[in-house]
Write an enzyme that holds these catalytic residues in place. Structure first.
Site, PDB file in Angstrom:
ATOM      1  N   ASP A 141       0.832  -1.210   0.000  1.00  0.00           N
ATOM      2  CA  ASP A 141       0.000   0.000   0.000  1.00  0.00           C
ATOM      3  C   ASP A 141       0.865   1.258   0.000  1.00  0.00           C
ATOM      4  O   ASP A 141       0.528   2.261   0.621  1.00  0.00           O
ATOM      5  CB  ASP A 141      -0.916  -0.027   1.234  1.00  0.00           C
ATOM      6  CG  ASP A 141      -2.049   0.993   1.144  1.00  0.00           C
ATOM      7  OD1 ASP A 141      -2.579   1.381   2.203  1.00  0.00           O
ATOM      8  OD2 ASP A 141      -2.386   1.410   0.013  1.00  0.00           O
ATOM      9  N   LYS A 144       2.836   3.008  -6.068  1.00  0.00           N
ATOM     10  CA  LYS A 144       2.415   1.867  -6.901  1.00  0.00           C
ATOM     11  C   LYS A 144       3.524   1.297  -7.769  1.00  0.00           C
ATOM     12  O   LYS A 144       3.533   0.103  -8.012  1.00  0.00           O
ATOM     13  CB  LYS A 144       1.219   2.294  -7.755  1.00  0.00           C
ATOM     14  CG  LYS A 144       0.149   3.003  -6.936  1.00  0.00           C
ATOM     15  CD  LYS A 144      -0.223   2.234  -5.683  1.00  0.00           C
ATOM     16  CE  LYS A 144      -0.757   3.123  -4.562  1.00  0.00           C
ATOM     17  NZ  LYS A 144      -0.733   2.425  -3.236  1.00  0.00           N
ATOM     18  N   ASP A 169      -3.305  -3.009  -2.388  1.00  0.00           N
ATOM     19  CA  ASP A 169      -4.310  -1.956  -2.502  1.00  0.00           C
ATOM     20  C   ASP A 169      -4.109  -1.208  -3.822  1.00  0.00           C
ATOM     21  O   ASP A 169      -3.048  -1.275  -4.447  1.00  0.00           O
ATOM     22  CB  ASP A 169      -4.189  -0.972  -1.322  1.00  0.00           C
ATOM     23  CG  ASP A 169      -5.375  -0.006  -1.276  1.00  0.00           C
ATOM     24  OD1 ASP A 169      -5.252   1.043  -0.623  1.00  0.00           O
ATOM     25  OD2 ASP A 169      -6.415  -0.300  -1.891  1.00  0.00           O
ATOM     26  N   ASN A 170      -5.141  -0.462  -4.263  1.00  0.00           N
ATOM     27  CA  ASN A 170      -5.014   0.514  -5.352  1.00  0.00           C
ATOM     28  C   ASN A 170      -4.596  -0.037  -6.706  1.00  0.00           C
ATOM     29  O   ASN A 170      -3.921   0.667  -7.474  1.00  0.00           O
ATOM     30  CB  ASN A 170      -4.014   1.612  -4.965  1.00  0.00           C
ATOM     31  CG  ASN A 170      -4.327   2.209  -3.630  1.00  0.00           C
ATOM     32  OD1 ASN A 170      -3.558   2.060  -2.664  1.00  0.00           O
ATOM     33  ND2 ASN A 170      -5.467   2.886  -3.529  1.00  0.00           N
ATOM     34  N   GLU A 199     -11.686   4.352  -1.008  1.00  0.00           N
ATOM     35  CA  GLU A 199     -11.939   4.704   0.399  1.00  0.00           C
ATOM     36  C   GLU A 199     -12.733   6.002   0.552  1.00  0.00           C
ATOM     37  O   GLU A 199     -12.399   7.015  -0.044  1.00  0.00           O
ATOM     38  CB  GLU A 199     -10.625   4.794   1.190  1.00  0.00           C
ATOM     39  CG  GLU A 199      -9.557   5.664   0.595  1.00  0.00           C
ATOM     40  CD  GLU A 199      -8.518   4.858  -0.189  1.00  0.00           C
ATOM     41  OE1 GLU A 199      -8.897   3.855  -0.812  1.00  0.00           O
ATOM     42  OE2 GLU A 199      -7.351   5.225  -0.184  1.00  0.00           O
TER      43      GLU A 199
HETATM   44  O1  LIG Z   1      -5.210   4.255  -1.209  1.00  0.00           O
HETATM   45  C1  LIG Z   1      -4.492   5.236  -1.849  1.00  0.00           C
HETATM   46  C2  LIG Z   1      -5.120   6.234  -2.608  1.00  0.00           C
HETATM   47  C3  LIG Z   1      -4.342   7.223  -3.246  1.00  0.00           C
HETATM   48  C4  LIG Z   1      -5.028   8.272  -4.032  1.00  0.00           C
HETATM   49  C5  LIG Z   1      -5.013   9.587  -3.570  1.00  0.00           C
HETATM   50  C6  LIG Z   1      -5.678  10.583  -4.277  1.00  0.00           C
HETATM   51  C7  LIG Z   1      -6.348  10.261  -5.460  1.00  0.00           C
HETATM   52  F1  LIG Z   1      -6.979  11.224  -6.147  1.00  0.00           F
HETATM   53  C8  LIG Z   1      -6.361   8.946  -5.935  1.00  0.00           C
HETATM   54  C9  LIG Z   1      -5.701   7.962  -5.224  1.00  0.00           C
HETATM   55  C10 LIG Z   1      -2.953   7.223  -3.110  1.00  0.00           C
HETATM   56  C11 LIG Z   1      -2.319   6.215  -2.359  1.00  0.00           C
HETATM   57  C12 LIG Z   1      -0.923   6.184  -2.209  1.00  0.00           C
HETATM   58  C13 LIG Z   1      -0.348   5.189  -1.445  1.00  0.00           C
HETATM   59  C14 LIG Z   1      -1.160   4.222  -0.857  1.00  0.00           C
HETATM   60  N1  LIG Z   1      -2.497   4.223  -0.988  1.00  0.00           N
HETATM   61  C15 LIG Z   1      -3.089   5.202  -1.722  1.00  0.00           C
HETATM   62 MG   LIG Z   2      -3.968   2.620  -0.534  1.00  0.00          MG
END
Ligand SMILES: Oc1cc(-c2ccc(F)cc2)cc2cccnc12
Ligand SMILES: [Mg+2]
Length: 217
Positions: A141, A144, A169-170, A199
């Protein structure tokens, strides 16, 4: 404001969560993210799947890459058996500092070790420095494009055994370039994709990937 979003979240948790109660910390963090400020916690449907994996697998040694504020570290550790532990790695010092406070607030500092270093450097040291033999659960997580680098390193270090679970995740948003092709194309894993809401966003879809290691030890 002078404060960061992560510091504001921690302040909210200290004011509203029950000290020593992991469930209260998680519920309060979810409330903060729903009512005050969004934060990138592996929460709601993602967290439910994570809970299911931990309850079924009953892992002894867990590794999380990307602690952020410690939400998923608390979510994992609250379901661990007494002797089990979680090592979670966060490269950002500000996030790591907040995460350590959140872990303490949840009363899980004896189960969770937050390491403020680069994930690759720690993975190379898990056996020698962190007394790890095998990893039962890995939660990816962090950034990426590091998923594929770090899973290859974990394989190189022979840290997985038959039945080990790698949960990512993601894999849709922001997406994990190359990771999905790699893990799904590998004969050493049995992978399952879960379509989940992003989320705290009811109108956005993301995805998580659960991969069970079936390869050579
Ligand atoms: O769950 C996550 C979500 C996002 C994210 C933040 C803003 C957005 F517009 C889209 C996606 C970044 C992550 C970076 C690292 C671990 N997890 C993440
Ligand atoms: Mg994440």
């Amino acid at each position: 404001k002078g404060t960061t979003r992560e510091q504001r979240a921690l302040k909210y948790l200290k004011e509203h969560a029950r000290q020593g109660d992991p469930d209260s910390v998680l519920e309060t963090f979810d409330e903060f993210c729903r009512t005050q400020e969004w934060a990138m916690n592996a929460a709601e449907e993602k967290g439910d799947i994570l809970d299911e994996i931990v309850r079924e697998l009953q892992p002894t040694t867990c590794l999380e890459l990307g602690t952020y504020c410690g939400y998923s570290a608390v979510r994992i550790a609250r379901n661990l058996s007494p002797s089990a532990r979680l090592i979670t790695i966060e490269v950002n010092p500000d996030y790591a500092a907040v995460a350590r406070e959140v872990v303490k607030l949840a009363g899980l500092q004896d189960k969770i070790e937050v390491i403020n270093l680069d994930s690759a450097d720690v993975i190379r040291e898990l056996k020698n420095t962190y007394d790890v033999t095998k990893l039962d659960l890995v939660f990816l997580d962090h950034w990426k494009y590091l998923y594929i680098r770090d899973i290859k390193l974990i394989e190189e270090e022979k840290l997985l055994k038959k039945g080990s679970v790698v949960f990512a995740d993601n894999v849709i948003i922001p997406g994990a370039p190359g990771y999905l092709e790699y893990i799904r194309g590998s004969k050493n894993y049995k992978s399952t994709f879960y379509s989940v809401h992003f989320e705290y966003m009811d109108d956005m879809k993301d995805g998580v990937e659960k991969s069970v290691y079936i390869g050579d030890e």
